[in-house]
Design a protein around this motif. Structure first.
Motif, PDB file in Angstrom:
ATOM      1  N   PRO A 116      -3.452   5.845  -2.344  1.00 47.21           N
ATOM      2  CA  PRO A 116      -4.827   5.864  -2.301  1.00 47.21           C
ATOM      3  C   PRO A 116      -5.839   4.880  -2.571  1.00 47.21           C
ATOM      4  O   PRO A 116      -5.153   3.818  -3.354  1.00 47.21           O
ATOM      5  N   GLU A 117      -6.637   4.610  -1.841  1.00 48.78           N
ATOM      6  CA  GLU A 117      -7.559   3.269  -2.102  1.00 48.78           C
ATOM      7  C   GLU A 117      -8.092   3.459  -3.464  1.00 48.78           C
ATOM      8  O   GLU A 117      -8.439   4.218  -4.133  1.00 48.78           O
ATOM      9  N   GLY A 118      -8.087   2.222  -3.963  1.00 47.93           N
ATOM     10  CA  GLY A 118      -8.665   1.804  -5.269  1.00 47.93           C
ATOM     11  C   GLY A 118      -7.915   2.213  -6.553  1.00 47.93           C
ATOM     12  O   GLY A 118      -8.459   2.385  -7.737  1.00 47.93           O
ATOM     13  N   GLY A 161       1.009  -1.269   0.050  1.00 43.68           N
ATOM     14  CA  GLY A 161       0.075  -0.070  -0.101  1.00 43.68           C
ATOM     15  C   GLY A 161       0.858   1.316   0.019  1.00 43.68           C
ATOM     16  O   GLY A 161       0.417   2.313   0.472  1.00 43.68           O
ATOM     17  N   THR A 209       1.798   6.641   1.807  1.00 41.98           N
ATOM     18  CA  THR A 209       0.478   5.679   1.595  1.00 41.98           C
ATOM     19  C   THR A 209      -0.257   5.718   0.059  1.00 41.98           C
ATOM     20  O   THR A 209      -0.627   7.162   0.034  1.00 41.98           O
ATOM     21  N   ARG A 240      -4.497   1.909  -8.831  1.00 39.07           N
ATOM     22  CA  ARG A 240      -3.259   1.126  -8.515  1.00 39.07           C
ATOM     23  C   ARG A 240      -2.205   1.777  -9.757  1.00 39.07           C
ATOM     24  O   ARG A 240      -2.162   2.244 -10.828  1.00 39.07           O
TER      25      ARG A 240
END
Length: 324
Positions: free
Chosen positions: A150-152, A88, A148, A154
């Motif tokens: 970000p979510e979602g 992540g 980190t 790639r």
């Protein structure tokens, strides 16, 4: 560094959710597997069903980590690798100017000599700030900034496409982590705070590359080696071989360097750009078929960035040599 130090730090990284794996002592190369996919015989216990590379072996499992650093005579000296994407993370790799290399514009005009200064300039130009985060100093004097992801979303790896001396490592890549020793120096944590979210200006820069990336593999053109002088064809073959045989974690950097070398020939008039482009994309697709997680868009961006860099130092053909 003693075994307990390295092992305890490895366990600390795993507790943060970072997937780690051992590196051969004194190198940046994964300790396992000790073979390429094309050379896999299935005799390695983890390759019984299919080749299992460093990225699949990276882990947060405490038992496996303890076993990795205590199973052989060399294991206490193993370095630490972190698989950035599965952890992540997006790690920004800031290098330093090598004394024997040219400084490209506009950085030379600005008096900029380090990746840190380039990133600071980019942040200011985009109205952003470099958020304090987990930071590592490299043996060469560079800096790794851990953020980190970000979510979602790639992200892949970049090599100089955001800015001179600025690379990023995410999915398909890894970083050498502290306290790994290379030569007489080591990677050292200089700021041990938790990784901050990726700054907005970097999100924008990385997202721009994703938006401009082509959705499919680059169009393959007819480019026959016999259409160029023998020594140029040999240069192309040599760079292509380096790309196709690049070690895990070095794919993007190797492709960029090969593109720079061929871009110099293109700028010097010895080689058609489409010939060099086709040869390099073919070699990069060999890596992608072998498990490299780079996308066609990332390959295209890296090659074009290398061509642009190479064009600043053209290699003019030696006419007597090419006529021989």
């Amino acid at each position: 560094m003693t075994q307990p130090d390295t092992l305890n730090i490895a366990l600390d990284y795993a507790a943060r959710g970072w997937r780690i794996f051992p590196l051969l002592p004194g190198t940046k190369r994964p300790a396992r597997p000790n073979h390429r996919e094309r050379d896999c015989t299935g005799t390695d216990p983890r390759c019984r069903n299919s080749h299992t590379g460093w990225d699949a072996r990276a882990t947060t499992d405490i038992t496996r980590i303890r076993r990795a650093w205590s199973s052989t005579v060399d294991s206490p000296a193993y370095g630490l690798g972190i698989a950035t994407g599965p952890s992540g993370l997006v790690v920004v790799d800031l290098d330093t100017h090598k004394p024997d290399t040219d400084i490209p514009e506009p950085w030379n005009r600005f008096g900029i000599r380090t990746g840190e200064d380039v990133l600071d300039h980019l942040a200011g130009a985009h109205g952003g700030t470099i958020t304090p985060t987990f930071t590592v100093r490299t043996p060469s004097g560079g800096t790794h900034l851990y953020y980190t992801a970000p979510e979602g979303v790639r992200y892949g790896n970049t090599a100089g496409t955001i800015g001179w001396l600025v690379d990023t490592r995410a999915h398909g890549g890894y970083v050498v982590a502290a306290p790994t020793v290379l030569g007489s120096s080591s990677y050292v944590v200089t700021d041990d705070r938790p990784p901050a979210p990726l700054p907005w200006f970097l999100l924008d820069l990385l997202s721009q590359q994703r938006r401009t990336a082509p959705p499919a593999a680059p169009k393959r053109l007819d480019a026959r080696p016999e259409r160029v002088p023998a020594y140029v064809a040999a240069a192309v073959s040599g760079e292509v071989r380096k790309v196709a045989e690049a070690m895990p974690g070095e794919h993007n950097h190797t492709l960029f360097c090969a593109a720079v070398a061929l871009g110099q020939l293109v700028a010097g008039g010895a080689l058609a750009e489409h010939t060099a482009y086709d040869a390099l994309t073919d070699a990069a697709h060999v890596l992608m078929a072998g498990g490299c997680r780079c996308t066609p868009g990332e390959v295209d961006s890296t090659i074009r960035s290398g061509f642009a860099t190479g064009a600043r130092n053209p290699r003019i053909p030696n006419t007597s040599r090419s006529a021989a």
